[in-house]
Design a protein around this motif. Sequence first.
Motif, PDB file in Angstrom:
ATOM      1  N   LYS A  56      69.024  10.879 -14.851  1.00  0.00           N
ATOM      2  CA  LYS A  56      68.851  12.332 -14.937  1.00  0.00           C
ATOM      3  C   LYS A  56      70.097  12.986 -15.521  1.00  0.00           C
ATOM      4  O   LYS A  56      70.003  13.822 -16.435  1.00  0.00           O
ATOM      5  CB  LYS A  56      68.551  12.907 -13.559  1.00  0.00           C
ATOM      6  CG  LYS A  56      68.383  14.424 -13.544  1.00  0.00           C
ATOM      7  CD  LYS A  56      68.173  14.964 -12.135  1.00  0.00           C
ATOM      8  CE  LYS A  56      67.983  16.474 -12.137  1.00  0.00           C
ATOM      9  NZ  LYS A  56      67.824  17.039 -10.769  1.00  0.00           N
ATOM     10  N   TYR A  57      71.264  12.609 -15.017  1.00  0.00           N
ATOM     11  CA  TYR A  57      72.504  13.197 -15.519  1.00  0.00           C
ATOM     12  C   TYR A  57      72.697  12.875 -16.999  1.00  0.00           C
ATOM     13  O   TYR A  57      73.168  13.712 -17.775  1.00  0.00           O
ATOM     14  CB  TYR A  57      73.703  12.680 -14.717  1.00  0.00           C
ATOM     15  CG  TYR A  57      73.672  13.040 -13.251  1.00  0.00           C
ATOM     16  CD1 TYR A  57      72.952  14.146 -12.796  1.00  0.00           C
ATOM     17  CD2 TYR A  57      74.345  12.273 -12.311  1.00  0.00           C
ATOM     18  CE1 TYR A  57      72.919  14.471 -11.448  1.00  0.00           C
ATOM     19  CE2 TYR A  57      74.322  12.586 -10.963  1.00  0.00           C
ATOM     20  CZ  TYR A  57      73.594  13.688 -10.535  1.00  0.00           C
ATOM     21  OH  TYR A  57      73.562  14.006  -9.201  1.00  0.00           O
ATOM     22  N   PHE A  58      72.330  11.661 -17.388  1.00  0.00           N
ATOM     23  CA  PHE A  58      72.469  11.257 -18.790  1.00  0.00           C
ATOM     24  C   PHE A  58      71.573  12.110 -19.685  1.00  0.00           C
ATOM     25  O   PHE A  58      72.023  12.628 -20.722  1.00  0.00           O
ATOM     26  CB  PHE A  58      72.102   9.777 -18.937  1.00  0.00           C
ATOM     27  CG  PHE A  58      72.070   9.287 -20.357  1.00  0.00           C
ATOM     28  CD1 PHE A  58      73.250   9.034 -21.040  1.00  0.00           C
ATOM     29  CD2 PHE A  58      70.852   9.084 -21.004  1.00  0.00           C
ATOM     30  CE1 PHE A  58      73.216   8.586 -22.359  1.00  0.00           C
ATOM     31  CE2 PHE A  58      70.817   8.637 -22.313  1.00  0.00           C
ATOM     32  CZ  PHE A  58      71.999   8.388 -22.990  1.00  0.00           C
ATOM     33  N   MET A  59      70.311  12.287 -19.301  1.00  0.00           N
ATOM     34  CA  MET A  59      69.382  13.066 -20.126  1.00  0.00           C
ATOM     35  C   MET A  59      69.791  14.532 -20.197  1.00  0.00           C
ATOM     36  O   MET A  59      69.761  15.149 -21.275  1.00  0.00           O
ATOM     37  CB  MET A  59      67.953  12.929 -19.566  1.00  0.00           C
ATOM     38  CG  MET A  59      67.364  11.556 -19.730  1.00  0.00           C
ATOM     39  SD  MET A  59      65.590  11.473 -19.311  1.00  0.00           S
ATOM     40  CE  MET A  59      65.659  11.659 -17.520  1.00  0.00           C
ATOM     41  N   VAL A  60      70.183  15.091 -19.059  1.00  0.00           N
ATOM     42  CA  VAL A  60      70.596  16.493 -19.041  1.00  0.00           C
ATOM     43  C   VAL A  60      71.880  16.680 -19.841  1.00  0.00           C
ATOM     44  O   VAL A  60      72.031  17.658 -20.578  1.00  0.00           O
ATOM     45  CB  VAL A  60      70.763  16.992 -17.597  1.00  0.00           C
ATOM     46  CG1 VAL A  60      71.378  18.387 -17.576  1.00  0.00           C
ATOM     47  CG2 VAL A  60      69.413  17.001 -16.879  1.00  0.00           C
ATOM     48  N   LEU A  64      72.291  19.250 -22.941  1.00  0.00           N
ATOM     49  CA  LEU A  64      73.294  20.315 -22.975  1.00  0.00           C
ATOM     50  C   LEU A  64      74.249  20.151 -24.153  1.00  0.00           C
ATOM     51  O   LEU A  64      74.640  21.132 -24.792  1.00  0.00           O
ATOM     52  CB  LEU A  64      74.075  20.350 -21.664  1.00  0.00           C
ATOM     53  CG  LEU A  64      73.258  20.638 -20.402  1.00  0.00           C
ATOM     54  CD1 LEU A  64      74.166  20.699 -19.191  1.00  0.00           C
ATOM     55  CD2 LEU A  64      72.464  21.929 -20.544  1.00  0.00           C
ATOM     56  N   LEU A  65      74.612  18.905 -24.461  1.00  0.00           N
ATOM     57  CA  LEU A  65      75.477  18.658 -25.617  1.00  0.00           C
ATOM     58  C   LEU A  65      74.768  19.056 -26.907  1.00  0.00           C
ATOM     59  O   LEU A  65      75.357  19.734 -27.772  1.00  0.00           O
ATOM     60  CB  LEU A  65      75.868  17.177 -25.666  1.00  0.00           C
ATOM     61  CG  LEU A  65      76.654  16.729 -26.905  1.00  0.00           C
ATOM     62  CD1 LEU A  65      77.985  17.462 -26.986  1.00  0.00           C
ATOM     63  CD2 LEU A  65      76.863  15.216 -26.894  1.00  0.00           C
ATOM     64  N   ALA A  66      73.498  18.656 -27.041  1.00  0.00           N
ATOM     65  CA  ALA A  66      72.752  18.996 -28.250  1.00  0.00           C
ATOM     66  C   ALA A  66      72.591  20.504 -28.391  1.00  0.00           C
ATOM     67  O   ALA A  66      72.744  21.063 -29.495  1.00  0.00           O
ATOM     68  CB  ALA A  66      71.385  18.323 -28.218  1.00  0.00           C
ATOM     69  N   SER A  67      72.312  21.186 -27.280  1.00  0.00           N
ATOM     70  CA  SER A  67      72.157  22.634 -27.318  1.00  0.00           C
ATOM     71  C   SER A  67      73.464  23.315 -27.722  1.00  0.00           C
ATOM     72  O   SER A  67      73.472  24.282 -28.495  1.00  0.00           O
ATOM     73  CB  SER A  67      71.701  23.135 -25.945  1.00  0.00           C
ATOM     74  OG  SER A  67      71.592  24.541 -25.933  1.00  0.00           O
ATOM     75  N   THR A  68      74.583  22.792 -27.222  1.00  0.00           N
ATOM     76  CA  THR A  68      75.890  23.364 -27.566  1.00  0.00           C
ATOM     77  C   THR A  68      76.224  23.139 -29.040  1.00  0.00           C
ATOM     78  O   THR A  68      76.719  24.041 -29.733  1.00  0.00           O
ATOM     79  CB  THR A  68      76.987  22.744 -26.685  1.00  0.00           C
ATOM     80  OG1 THR A  68      76.666  22.976 -25.314  1.00  0.00           O
ATOM     81  CG2 THR A  68      78.340  23.350 -26.986  1.00  0.00           C
ATOM     82  N   LEU A  88      68.881  32.069 -27.789  1.00  0.00           N
ATOM     83  CA  LEU A  88      69.079  32.424 -26.386  1.00  0.00           C
ATOM     84  C   LEU A  88      67.772  32.429 -25.608  1.00  0.00           C
ATOM     85  O   LEU A  88      67.715  31.976 -24.463  1.00  0.00           O
ATOM     86  CB  LEU A  88      69.760  33.789 -26.278  1.00  0.00           C
ATOM     87  CG  LEU A  88      71.253  33.841 -26.634  1.00  0.00           C
ATOM     88  CD1 LEU A  88      71.764  35.272 -26.543  1.00  0.00           C
ATOM     89  CD2 LEU A  88      72.060  32.941 -25.701  1.00  0.00           C
ATOM     90  N   LEU A  89      66.711  32.943 -26.217  1.00  0.00           N
ATOM     91  CA  LEU A  89      65.441  33.053 -25.507  1.00  0.00           C
ATOM     92  C   LEU A  89      64.700  31.723 -25.431  1.00  0.00           C
ATOM     93  O   LEU A  89      63.939  31.485 -24.491  1.00  0.00           O
ATOM     94  CB  LEU A  89      64.552  34.098 -26.191  1.00  0.00           C
ATOM     95  CG  LEU A  89      65.049  35.545 -26.093  1.00  0.00           C
ATOM     96  CD1 LEU A  89      64.172  36.468 -26.932  1.00  0.00           C
ATOM     97  CD2 LEU A  89      65.066  36.010 -24.640  1.00  0.00           C
ATOM     98  N   ALA A  90      64.921  30.854 -26.411  1.00  0.00           N
ATOM     99  CA  ALA A  90      64.188  29.587 -26.441  1.00  0.00           C
ATOM    100  C   ALA A  90      64.873  28.487 -25.645  1.00  0.00           C
ATOM    101  O   ALA A  90      64.207  27.600 -25.116  1.00  0.00           O
ATOM    102  CB  ALA A  90      63.992  29.128 -27.889  1.00  0.00           C
ATOM    103  N   LEU A  91      66.208  28.525 -25.533  1.00  0.00           N
ATOM    104  CA  LEU A  91      66.893  27.425 -24.862  1.00  0.00           C
ATOM    105  C   LEU A  91      67.628  27.844 -23.585  1.00  0.00           C
ATOM    106  O   LEU A  91      67.090  27.657 -22.493  1.00  0.00           O
ATOM    107  CB  LEU A  91      67.829  26.712 -25.851  1.00  0.00           C
ATOM    108  CG  LEU A  91      67.128  25.942 -26.980  1.00  0.00           C
ATOM    109  CD1 LEU A  91      68.139  25.209 -27.845  1.00  0.00           C
ATOM    110  CD2 LEU A  91      66.110  24.952 -26.437  1.00  0.00           C
ATOM    111  N   PRO A  92      68.822  28.429 -23.638  1.00  0.00           N
ATOM    112  CA  PRO A  92      69.588  28.566 -22.388  1.00  0.00           C
ATOM    113  C   PRO A  92      69.015  29.515 -21.357  1.00  0.00           C
ATOM    114  O   PRO A  92      69.296  29.363 -20.168  1.00  0.00           O
ATOM    115  CB  PRO A  92      70.970  29.038 -22.873  1.00  0.00           C
ATOM    116  CG  PRO A  92      70.718  29.651 -24.194  1.00  0.00           C
ATOM    117  CD  PRO A  92      69.595  28.889 -24.797  1.00  0.00           C
TER     118      PRO A  92
END
Length: 366
Positions: A56-60, A64-68, A88-92
């Motif tokens: 779970k931590y690996f996938m999350v 988060l890295l990809a989103s950043t 902003l509305l689609a991801l975070p």
Amino acid sequence: MAWLAATTGARHDYLFYLQQWRAVLAGGDPWAGSNAYGPAHNALAPLLGFGAFGPKYFMVALLLLASTLLAAKLWRARGGAGLYGPYLLALPTNFLLVGMGVIYGLNDGLVAALVIGAVLARERRAWLSGALLGLAALVKYYPLVLVLPFALEGRRFRPDVMLAAAMVFAAGMALAYALWGPAVFSAIVFGAERGPKLLSIVNALTTVPGAETLVRWLSDANVYFVAGAAAMATAAAWWCRLHWLEAGAVTLLAVLLAYKTGHQQFWIPWLALIASLPLAGSRRSDRMALAALPLVLFLSLYQWGYQFGSDGYVRTLGWVRAYGGFVAFPLGVATLAAWFLPWNRPRALAREERPLTGPGSTSSPP
């Protein structure tokens, strides 16, 4: 979000993931139960060595890295215009991504991370973009429909994208067959035979008196509807000379609307594509992103009610589970119509292909 992932434990489908990964480590058949995933999902099993939440931590973390990285790319390319809306509305701030991708830690978040990686790699390393799509398809098979759209350049298809995706996917399936034999194909059969659920229009039609025959026919022939939707959407994108990002968003939306198993988590990679649309750098792609926002907000609201406002729409607000497809499907069709109708004439299309320019813009014409 990292704090949420670390403090919410195992919930929803992650409980089944644990059973599947433990079966892998024990040398058993990971598809013996209700496993609808590809062999790359099984490859996460060794992360249980870091504890039950290692995968779970690996996938999350990857999500988060990809989103950043996507946010940084949008800022460099478009400045605030790329961030203060679709991203902003689609991801975070989207409850669907936060709930299903982070709190539940579902593997659709991993798929979305790989799709974002494919988006970021496409401009300069197209082969890597195809390879990441092939890897995403080894987690869950539906990213395969993005390979042809991502290969689009005008009226031709880039062979390096298609070849890299095919090689990675074929190598992964061959390795899985060597390890587990024909069981590797069980997930494909299971996905085709699943009943209609949640946001699917087929599920909503089960509430209509006298529609039993229609529902049965739509369910039995669903694989043809999904394949037809993917083919027609890709053909329309090719005909209209859509940018590859626009083509990906169009094709994945058409497939999600056609697929009878309408779980909301399947939409997380589509949200990633909507957040990425400003990278296409044209007024058309910007308007496509804005036109998608009603559906983006609906998905967020739906997940909020599912996770925080009810018991998953079972006893509390159960009518939402029954009738959700009557909202999602028309809204999705309206989004597709809004994407195509304003520029379906050649002159309008030519005008829309002019790239946006401005401070910090690195976009090239579609």
